[in-house]
Design an enzyme around this catalytic site. Sequence first.
Site, mmCIF file in Angstrom:
data_model
loop_
_atom_site.group_PDB
_atom_site.id
_atom_site.type_symbol
_atom_site.label_atom_id
_atom_site.label_comp_id
_atom_site.label_asym_id
_atom_site.label_seq_id
_atom_site.Cartn_x
_atom_site.Cartn_y
_atom_site.Cartn_z
ATOM 1 C CE LYS A 47 -2.905 -2.533 3.229
ATOM 2 N NZ LYS A 47 -3.388 -2.458 4.556
ATOM 3 C CG ASP A 104 6.801 2.670 -0.019
ATOM 4 O OD1 ASP A 104 7.485 2.017 -0.787
ATOM 5 O OD2 ASP A 104 6.070 2.474 0.772
ATOM 6 C CG ASP A 107 15.685 -1.612 4.213
ATOM 7 O OD1 ASP A 107 16.632 -1.228 4.125
ATOM 8 O OD2 ASP A 107 14.957 -1.981 5.153
ATOM 9 C CE LYS A 135 14.485 2.732 5.048
ATOM 10 N NZ LYS A 135 14.250 2.120 6.317
ATOM 11 C CG PHE A 156 11.119 1.943 10.304
ATOM 12 C CD1 PHE A 156 11.210 0.929 9.428
ATOM 13 C CD2 PHE A 156 9.698 2.565 10.339
ATOM 14 C CE1 PHE A 156 9.939 0.366 8.824
ATOM 15 C CE2 PHE A 156 8.666 1.778 9.985
ATOM 16 C CZ PHE A 156 8.731 0.963 9.224
ATOM 17 C CG ASP A 163 2.751 0.221 7.207
ATOM 18 O OD1 ASP A 163 3.599 0.165 6.112
ATOM 19 O OD2 ASP A 163 2.399 -0.410 7.950
HETATM 20 P P1 IMP Z 1 13.026 -4.094 0.808
HETATM 21 O O1 IMP Z 1 12.636 -5.254 0.194
HETATM 22 O O2 IMP Z 1 14.045 -4.264 2.077
HETATM 23 O O3 IMP Z 1 13.435 -2.883 -0.074
HETATM 24 O O4 IMP Z 1 11.730 -3.637 1.672
HETATM 25 C C1 IMP Z 1 10.393 -3.742 1.039
HETATM 26 C C2 IMP Z 1 9.509 -2.784 1.754
HETATM 27 O O5 IMP Z 1 9.412 -2.703 2.974
HETATM 28 C C3 IMP Z 1 9.195 -1.492 1.242
HETATM 29 O O6 IMP Z 1 8.732 -1.388 -0.134
HETATM 30 C C4 IMP Z 1 8.389 -0.855 2.357
HETATM 31 O O7 IMP Z 1 7.120 -1.257 2.045
HETATM 32 C C5 IMP Z 1 8.777 -1.424 3.439
HETATM 33 N N1 IMP Z 1 9.900 -0.675 4.325
HETATM 34 C C6 IMP Z 1 11.193 -0.700 3.967
HETATM 35 N N2 IMP Z 1 11.754 0.477 4.637
HETATM 36 C C7 IMP Z 1 10.733 1.253 5.280
HETATM 37 C C8 IMP Z 1 10.526 2.227 6.122
HETATM 38 O O8 IMP Z 1 11.588 2.889 6.523
HETATM 39 N N3 IMP Z 1 9.323 2.684 6.532
HETATM 40 C C9 IMP Z 1 8.372 1.751 6.283
HETATM 41 N N4 IMP Z 1 8.183 0.851 5.302
HETATM 42 C C10 IMP Z 1 9.425 0.362 4.877
HETATM 43 MG MG MG Z 2 6.590 -0.393 -0.589
#
Ligand code: IMP
Ligand code: MG
Length: 179
Positions: A47, A104, A107, A135, A156, A163
């Site tokens: 979302k 959005d 990470d 990040k 975060f 969220d």
């Molecule tokens: P990734 O696969 O580690 O890049 O993270 C995937 C998902 O985790 C992102 O698309 C976000 O929905 C959520 N996420 C990662 N970091 C944050 C944060 O700092 N705040 C909120 N959601 C996050």
């Molecule tokens: Mg996301």
Amino acid sequence: MDDTDFPAEFDRVLFTEKQIAARVKELAAQVDEDYAGEDLLLVGVLKGAMMIMADLSRELKTPAEIDWMAVSSYGSGVTSSGVVRILKDLDISIEGRNVLIVEDVLDSGLTLRWLVRSLQARQPKTLRLLTLLRKPEAVRNQLDVAYVGFDIDNEFVVGYGMDHNEKFRNMGNIGVLNS
Ligand code: IMP
Ligand code: MG
């Protein structure tokens, strides 16, 4: 609410509504330049991408279709495992289309890396990524992102669609939570 007001759970505001809006305008101008006269399909990841999708798509001059996916990462839930399950698939076929994934925050980037592989198999004409926030780990993992709003530290963040336990998505600002 004033642009710089924030709830008690926030440590501080990282980006105000105005800063976000200005950067989204710039991103939209870049996208318009790159896709001028081309077909464009925006794919948002639910979302978290709700706000960036709403704002970016309205700034675009290029006519664009919009579709959504919902995915969930297997694993601990805190760190992304890179193993992803599709909870809601696209309604629109992407074969032969110019697809721009709108996110959005990246990470680790592992969720997106998986999503890119999975969508690439459906033979779009082009497939690119746009993320509002990125990040450091996503940079280390060398995820190829065509459009980045802001590079941020490893913190975060919430607000503007993002969220913590489903809270803060409806904030206009992006903030860092108290630890
Ligand atoms: P990734 O696969 O580690 O890049 O993270 C995937 C998902 O985790 C992102 O698309 C976000 O929905 C959520 N996420 C990662 N970091 C944050 C944060 O700092 N705040 C909120 N959601 C996050
Ligand atoms: Mg996301």
